[in-house]
Design an enzyme around this catalytic site. Sequence first.
Site, PDB file in Angstrom:
ATOM      1  N   ASP A 114       0.875  -1.164   0.000  1.00 18.08           N
ATOM      2  CA  ASP A 114       0.000   0.000   0.000  1.00 18.08           C
ATOM      3  C   ASP A 114       0.922   1.226   0.000  1.00 18.08           C
ATOM      4  O   ASP A 114       2.141   1.096   0.170  1.00 18.08           O
ATOM      5  CB  ASP A 114      -0.887  -0.035   1.241  1.00 18.08           C
ATOM      6  CG  ASP A 114      -1.812   1.159   1.354  1.00 18.08           C
ATOM      7  OD1 ASP A 114      -2.278   1.632   0.296  1.00 18.08           O
ATOM      8  OD2 ASP A 114      -2.044   1.629   2.476  1.00 18.08           O
ATOM      9  N   ASP A 116      -0.058   4.981   1.385  1.00 23.64           N
ATOM     10  CA  ASP A 116      -0.194   5.842   2.558  1.00 23.64           C
ATOM     11  C   ASP A 116      -0.019   5.040   3.847  1.00 23.64           C
ATOM     12  O   ASP A 116      -0.681   4.035   4.077  1.00 23.64           O
ATOM     13  CB  ASP A 116      -1.565   6.518   2.561  1.00 23.64           C
ATOM     14  CG  ASP A 116      -1.720   7.477   1.392  1.00 23.64           C
ATOM     15  OD1 ASP A 116      -0.900   8.394   1.278  1.00 23.64           O
ATOM     16  OD2 ASP A 116      -2.646   7.275   0.580  1.00 23.64           O
ATOM     17  N   ASP A 399      -1.437  -0.812   6.138  1.00 24.96           N
ATOM     18  CA  ASP A 399      -1.661  -0.335   7.505  1.00 24.96           C
ATOM     19  C   ASP A 399      -3.091  -0.553   7.975  1.00 24.96           C
ATOM     20  O   ASP A 399      -3.350  -0.546   9.173  1.00 24.96           O
ATOM     21  CB  ASP A 399      -1.329   1.157   7.591  1.00 24.96           C
ATOM     22  CG  ASP A 399      -2.328   2.009   6.811  1.00 24.96           C
ATOM     23  OD1 ASP A 399      -3.190   2.657   7.435  1.00 24.96           O
ATOM     24  OD2 ASP A 399      -2.258   2.014   5.566  1.00 24.96           O
TER      25      ASP A 399
END
Length: 561
Positions: A114, A116, A399
């Site tokens: 991912d 961000d 995250d």
Amino acid sequence: MAALGSAALRRGGGAAPRLLAVAVSCQSCRHKATGDGGHGQPREQHLAAPGRVGGQPVPAEGADTKTYLWARYHEMKKLVYDLLPPGVCNLLNPAAIYANNEISLGDVEIYGFDYDYTLAQYSNLLHSMIFNTARDILIEQFKYPEGLGKYDYIPGFAIRGLHYDVQKSLLMKIDAFHYVQLGTAYRGLKPVPDEEVIELYGGTQHIPLYQMSDFYGKGPSLKQFMDIFSLPEMTLLSSVIDYFITHGIEFDQVHLYKDISDAIRDVHVKGVMYKWIEKDMEQYILHGDEIYAVLNRLVNHKKKLFLITNSPFSFVDKGMKHMVGKNWRDLFDMVIVQADKPNFFTDRRKPFRKLDDKGSLQWDKINQLEKGKIYKEGNLFDFLRLTGWRGSKVLYFGDHLYSDLADLMLRHGWRTGAIVPELETEIRIINTEQYMHSLTWQQALTGLLERMQMYQDAESKQVLLEWMKERQEIRSLTKNLFNPQFGSIFRTFHNPTYFSRRLVRFSDIYMASISCLLNYDVNFTFYPRRTPLQHEAPLWMDQLCTGCMKTPFLEEMVHIR
């Protein structure tokens, strides 16, 4: 043998209490075996030596129970602090990778990421900007009271993983068994008394399953905040409620929650946040040089890399150029932007679209995914069909436990790595002497309470009440070390949090940042430690007071400190 103890301690924060229990139990064994009364005293001088009834300790004949209980208490306290191993602090490495499931990096051929809060870690300054902008949207566009402008972002007010009861306006921490942790329920910026919380839920701390968050953290009346970007949202929600309550303004809970969610969403969707970051990369993006080191190392070892993010290409491109360099795309076999996760993993309807080097959409049908090209939207099913990247040879990092990892692990068999930035701070707290001493004594005191509850005379009950009060004070102290309002994101007083339950379920490994990979060989195998189930744990610290466990190998471990 001391080396054995030291090695065992490095495996985790719970090791020290277990080794202490071993040591104390061994001393008990030795005293009985040699005929002395403990600590080198002859048996006849150990006047308050307890006997046993039904496997439970009892005071010696003629000794009153109150004196006996306090004697056990002080003996236990001395043992805890005398036997706490030197150097017991700083055992956990904040830069380590922790395993929930056994995984060999040597078997991983493809690494996915991912963007961000996975590749790009952001400064906490971003939270203040999100809060302030969303607050101003509420005032200017949703016509909320101008008095809200006096509220600023409160760093450290909320933690990730909290639940919000929309109908009751309660922000709270829930454990893995769906119980509210008392003392962590807030309406606005003020705590709600435990008695009121219990009354609100029909005389219990338990939240019924049907009200809990579904697979993606959403429920009919409870919302779970799992995104790091949600920290300013929770703080804004609490601030607005605080203003309305303080000024006696009635409000509709559902409308308020939706308005704040929409204001926060606008900060992201309308690109306001992207502009801040693009304008000052140095201020907002952390550890950029380490990201290049991670990616370059993997490519040099013939690993394939891909990126799947919900962020737009122009934003990702500028961030990756800042962290990795202008040729960052040469490192990746595949780059997919605006993927619309988690729908990307479950919805087959959206096809891939190709972007040119300037980020403009192309119209040709996608029959293959080409190295170095940029793709928008799409879905995982076409991704699997076009790449053939299936099963445990793929390791994906993200995250968000729901949007990034859940579907990949449970439905597609990919290996998953969770990025948990809070881990670094929490481990540094766990490594402090204050935390270690408090936790160790708390466990010992819990054991005393369990074993001595058989004494039910008036004086003994008073002693037990004092112990329970002290235990609660220690629990509050250890909670406040992490966060005064909500404590650790991983634990309630003794149970794992709802967040922890999902972390263990949806990730094979977890770490504070992707740069932790630099501490391990590319063929390293992660072995999760076998943490005892309750019926497998004869050596817990809270059983110090039981004396000899009659476990054959304990005498060999007498010298472990």
